[in-house]
Design a protein around this motif. Structure first.
Motif, PDB file in Angstrom:
ATOM      1  N   THR A 146       0.823  -1.208   0.000  1.00 45.68           N
ATOM      2  CA  THR A 146       0.000   0.000   0.000  1.00 45.68           C
ATOM      3  C   THR A 146       0.855   1.255   0.000  1.00 45.68           C
ATOM      4  OG1 THR A 146      -1.680  -1.225   1.251  1.00 45.68           O
ATOM      5  CG2 THR A 146      -1.905   1.160   1.177  1.00 45.68           C
ATOM      6  N   VAL A 147       1.921   1.239   0.800  1.00 46.21           N
ATOM      7  CA  VAL A 147       2.844   2.380   0.821  1.00 46.21           C
ATOM      8  C   VAL A 147       3.458   2.591  -0.567  1.00 46.21           C
ATOM      9  CG1 VAL A 147       4.973   3.307   1.798  1.00 46.21           C
ATOM     10  CG2 VAL A 147       3.393   2.051   3.263  1.00 46.21           C
ATOM     11  N   SER A 148       3.860   1.499  -1.196  1.00 45.74           N
ATOM     12  CA  SER A 148       4.530   1.593  -2.493  1.00 45.74           C
ATOM     13  C   SER A 148       3.579   2.041  -3.598  1.00 45.74           C
ATOM     14  CB  SER A 148       5.147   0.241  -2.858  1.00 45.74           C
ATOM     15  OG  SER A 148       6.056  -0.189  -1.868  1.00 45.74           O
ATOM     16  N   GLU A 149       2.344   1.556  -3.551  1.00 46.19           N
ATOM     17  CA  GLU A 149       1.365   1.896  -4.595  1.00 46.19           C
ATOM     18  C   GLU A 149       0.855   3.320  -4.470  1.00 46.19           C
ATOM     19  OE1 GLU A 149      -1.360   1.714  -7.789  1.00 46.19           O
ATOM     20  OE2 GLU A 149       0.381   0.458  -7.295  1.00 46.19           O
ATOM     21  N   TYR A 150       0.481   3.722  -3.272  1.00 47.67           N
ATOM     22  CA  TYR A 150      -0.154   5.028  -3.100  1.00 47.67           C
ATOM     23  C   TYR A 150       0.826   6.108  -2.657  1.00 47.67           C
ATOM     24  CZ  TYR A 150      -4.375   2.322  -3.680  1.00 47.67           C
ATOM     25  OH  TYR A 150      -5.346   1.488  -4.205  1.00 47.67           O
ATOM     26  N   GLY A 151       1.977   5.706  -2.155  1.00 48.77           N
ATOM     27  CA  GLY A 151       3.014   6.685  -1.825  1.00 48.77           C
ATOM     28  C   GLY A 151       3.814   7.086  -3.039  1.00 48.77           C
ATOM     29  N   GLN A 152       3.949   6.139  -3.989  1.00 52.91           N
ATOM     30  CA  GLN A 152       4.599   6.413  -5.275  1.00 52.91           C
ATOM     31  C   GLN A 152       5.957   7.093  -5.122  1.00 52.91           C
ATOM     32  OE1 GLN A 152       1.846   8.314  -7.972  1.00 52.91           O
ATOM     33  NE2 GLN A 152       0.294   6.731  -7.716  1.00 52.91           N
ATOM     34  N   ASP A 153       6.777   6.506  -4.239  1.00 50.28           N
ATOM     35  CA  ASP A 153       8.144   6.992  -4.027  1.00 50.28           C
ATOM     36  C   ASP A 153       8.212   8.430  -3.514  1.00 50.28           C
ATOM     37  OD1 ASP A 153       9.296   4.551  -4.875  1.00 50.28           O
ATOM     38  OD2 ASP A 153       9.038   5.144  -6.961  1.00 50.28           O
ATOM     39  N   ASN A 154       7.165   8.867  -2.815  1.00 51.28           N
ATOM     40  CA  ASN A 154       7.170  10.215  -2.251  1.00 51.28           C
ATOM     41  C   ASN A 154       8.292  10.341  -1.220  1.00 51.28           C
ATOM     42  OD1 ASN A 154       6.338  12.416  -0.265  1.00 51.28           O
ATOM     43  ND2 ASN A 154       4.765  12.665  -1.842  1.00 51.28           N
ATOM     44  N   GLU A 155       9.100  11.372  -1.346  1.00 49.18           N
ATOM     45  CA  GLU A 155      10.270  11.533  -0.488  1.00 49.18           C
ATOM     46  C   GLU A 155       9.913  11.826   0.965  1.00 49.18           C
ATOM     47  OE1 GLU A 155      12.775  14.506  -2.175  1.00 49.18           O
ATOM     48  OE2 GLU A 155      13.389  13.269  -3.892  1.00 49.18           O
ATOM     49  N   ASP A 156       8.682  12.247   1.226  1.00 48.24           N
ATOM     50  CA  ASP A 156       8.293  12.561   2.599  1.00 48.24           C
ATOM     51  C   ASP A 156       7.949  11.303   3.397  1.00 48.24           C
ATOM     52  OD1 ASP A 156       7.667  14.500   4.686  1.00 48.24           O
ATOM     53  OD2 ASP A 156       5.588  13.884   4.412  1.00 48.24           O
ATOM     54  N   LEU A 157       7.702  10.177   2.716  1.00 54.41           N
ATOM     55  CA  LEU A 157       7.359   8.933   3.404  1.00 54.41           C
ATOM     56  C   LEU A 157       8.622   8.200   3.841  1.00 54.41           C
ATOM     57  CD1 LEU A 157       4.480   7.585   1.136  1.00 54.41           C
ATOM     58  CD2 LEU A 157       4.270   8.537   3.430  1.00 54.41           C
ATOM     59  N   VAL A 158       8.679   7.870   5.122  1.00 53.39           N
ATOM     60  CA  VAL A 158       9.845   7.183   5.686  1.00 53.39           C
ATOM     61  C   VAL A 158       9.380   5.884   6.333  1.00 53.39           C
ATOM     62  CG1 VAL A 158      11.719   7.295   7.370  1.00 53.39           C
ATOM     63  CG2 VAL A 158      11.045   9.360   6.122  1.00 53.39           C
ATOM     64  N   LEU A 159      10.024   4.763   5.987  1.00 52.86           N
ATOM     65  CA  LEU A 159       9.727   3.492   6.639  1.00 52.86           C
ATOM     66  C   LEU A 159      10.480   3.448   7.964  1.00 52.86           C
ATOM     67  CD1 LEU A 159       9.854   0.866   3.730  1.00 52.86           C
ATOM     68  CD2 LEU A 159       7.847   1.852   4.841  1.00 52.86           C
ATOM     69  N   VAL A 160       9.739   3.569   9.044  1.00 54.99           N
ATOM     70  CA  VAL A 160      10.343   3.550  10.374  1.00 54.99           C
ATOM     71  C   VAL A 160      10.671   2.117  10.782  1.00 54.99           C
ATOM     72  CG1 VAL A 160      10.010   4.159  12.803  1.00 54.99           C
ATOM     73  CG2 VAL A 160       9.098   5.644  11.002  1.00 54.99           C
ATOM     74  N   HIS A 161       9.750   1.191  10.520  1.00 55.22           N
ATOM     75  CA  HIS A 161       9.972  -0.239  10.769  1.00 55.22           C
ATOM     76  C   HIS A 161       9.397  -1.002   9.581  1.00 55.22           C
ATOM     77  CE1 HIS A 161      10.390  -4.120  12.614  1.00 55.22           C
ATOM     78  NE2 HIS A 161      10.781  -3.601  13.765  1.00 55.22           N
ATOM     79  N   ASP A 162      10.226  -1.755   8.882  1.00 61.81           N
ATOM     80  CA  ASP A 162       9.802  -2.413   7.645  1.00 61.81           C
ATOM     81  C   ASP A 162       9.505  -3.900   7.798  1.00 61.81           C
ATOM     82  OD1 ASP A 162      12.388  -3.157   8.144  1.00 61.81           O
ATOM     83  OD2 ASP A 162      13.124  -2.816   6.113  1.00 61.81           O
ATOM     84  N   GLU A 163       9.486  -4.423   9.032  1.00 61.65           N
ATOM     85  CA  GLU A 163       9.230  -5.844   9.250  1.00 61.65           C
ATOM     86  C   GLU A 163       8.457  -6.057  10.555  1.00 61.65           C
ATOM     87  OE1 GLU A 163      12.703  -8.518   7.379  1.00 61.65           O
ATOM     88  OE2 GLU A 163      13.405  -7.210   8.982  1.00 61.65           O
ATOM     89  N   LEU A 164       7.157  -5.812  10.510  1.00 58.26           N
ATOM     90  CA  LEU A 164       6.342  -6.006  11.709  1.00 58.26           C
ATOM     91  C   LEU A 164       5.864  -7.449  11.848  1.00 58.26           C
ATOM     92  CD1 LEU A 164       4.283  -2.692  11.825  1.00 58.26           C
ATOM     93  CD2 LEU A 164       6.417  -3.279  13.009  1.00 58.26           C
TER      94      LEU A 164
END
Length: 403
Positions: A141-159
């Motif tokens: 969902t982050v990848s599809e709707y964030g579309q590489d937006n530079e403001d989005l930061v993955l704080v934890h990528d493995e929940l």
């Protein structure tokens, strides 16, 4: 006079104009805002004939005020929502929702935090727009709707839940029967500029991007939601691009995944706005606490605490015997403590107590090795948290923020 409508569904329209008012001192500038009712039935909070006088102001600040609360977006329904609430509860961050029909809740342990239940795609969009500061959604969902937006930061990528993959699937029959890889699919002579490979998907950003990155030219995408598996059989598309967990649904509909056709591997992630963490008061501190709690719980989830007694002449000698076994090293090494007993009126040490952390999948092997070096009275208990001196993900986040 300029008309301002607060939103398409707003019950009133605001009209602003410059005017004079006897209650203000000479020379003061102000705006008079009038409200006119819309034709549909509702109760307006502004009287239809009463002006609102705003001294030295503009209309825009009236419509949108700067918020002070920190906002966390969570999935509103489905399995992802249930597992997200479960993770938060296991981290002592239970969400308190007074009314299940309300979209807003809180977490008592986190001050000044609002929890907003939203659709996953809306969580991402609202983080980008600044209406949310943090969110838990799938990486897809982050990848599809964030579309590489530079403001989005993955704080934890493995929940560690919500595992799936975004994958291309084609029929097992017909012209695709002998096709088993993306390369073979691309080389099929059927696809031309006039007759491209048709793919049905809900991922209209990631799909075309993946095909372009892999050099596939003659491809067209159709937007679809719901049961995509039926599209090839109905003749609507040649292939589909969809999320796959076990693959059972694909097999039951005579579809197959192909080598090289996985666009993205996904699971639940904690995502945040870079701008919010830097500029909004308290967001970075709250992010730090949530991250530490997640890290401590997830690290402990795969470990057991093993305690045993062992005869030995010294703590060093016992430690050497333990470390001779590969699965008994623990996190940094075993803890070895003397066990005191009283014999013939004297306090003596015959045994040493050892404590180690053991990976869940290696538990029985570790117990066997422990017995082999003289361990007895073995106790096994679950771990709840393992807090590091400083989590690696926190250091990585500070680097991304330039702090």
């Amino acid at each position: 006079m300029a008309a301002v409508t607060t939103s398409p569904a707003a019950p009133v329209q605001l009209f602003a104009s410059s005017s004079a008012c006897p209650c203000l001192s000479s020379g003061s500038s102000f705006i008079v805002v009038y409200a006119r009712r819309r034709r549909f039935p509702c109760r307006s909070v502004v009287a239809a004939t009463s002006p609102l006088v705003l001294a030295d102001a503009k209309v825009e600040p009236l419509l949108k005020q700067e918020r002070t609360a920190i906002r966390l977006g969570l999935p509103s329904k489905g399995r992802m929502a249930e597992e997200t609430l479960g993770l938060l509860k296991n981290c002592q961050l239970s969400v308190r929702q007074l009314n299940p029909r309300q979209y807003v809740a809180d977490i008592p342990q986190l001050a000044n935090l609002e929890v907003w239940f939203q659709r996953p795609k809306d969580i991402v969009r609202k983080i980008v727009s600044g209406d949310l500061d943090l969110g838990i959604v799938g990486l897809d969902t982050v990848s599809e709707y964030g579309q590489d937006n530079e403001d989005l930061v993955l704080v934890h990528d493995e929940l560690q839940y919500g595992d799936c993959r975004l994958s291309i699937a084609i029929p097992k029959y017909g012209i695709f029967e002998s096709v088993n890889s993306l390369e073979e699919l691309a080389k099929m002579p059927q696809w031309t500029k006039d007759r491209p490979l048709r793919i049905a998907t809900g991922f209209t950003y990631l799909g075309p991007k993946f095909m372009k990155d892999n050099g596939l030219e003659h491809v067209s995408f159709s937007t679809a939601d719901g049961a995509l598996e039926a599209a090839p059989a109905m003749g609507i598309s040649d292939a589909i691009l969809d999320l796959v967990s076990s693959g059972t649904t694909l097999r039951e509909n005579n579809l197959k995944e192909i080598e090289g056709g996985i666009v993205l591997r996904s699971q639940a992630v904690l995502v945040a706005s870079k701008k919010s963490m830097i500029q909004r008061n308290g967001v970075l501190d709250t992010t730090h606490e949530i991250l530490e709690r997640f890290e401590a719980h997830l690290r402990a989830a795969g470990q057991f605490t093993v305690t045993a007694n062992m005869r030995g002449s010294s703590a060093l000698q016992v430690a050497e015997r333990i470390l001779s076994q590969s699965s008994l090293a623990g996190l940094q090494g075993p803890t070895v403590s003397p066990v005191f007993c009283k014999r013939d009126g004297k306090v003596m040490v015959d045994y040493y107590a050892i404590v180690i952390c053991v990976p869940r999948k290696e538990l029985y092997k570790s117990v066997q090795q422990l017995r082999a070096v003289g361990g007895s009275g073995v106790l096994v208990s679950n771990l709840t948290y393992i807090f590091e001196e400083e989590t690696p993900r926190w250091r990585s986040l500070l680097l991304q923020l330039g702090l």
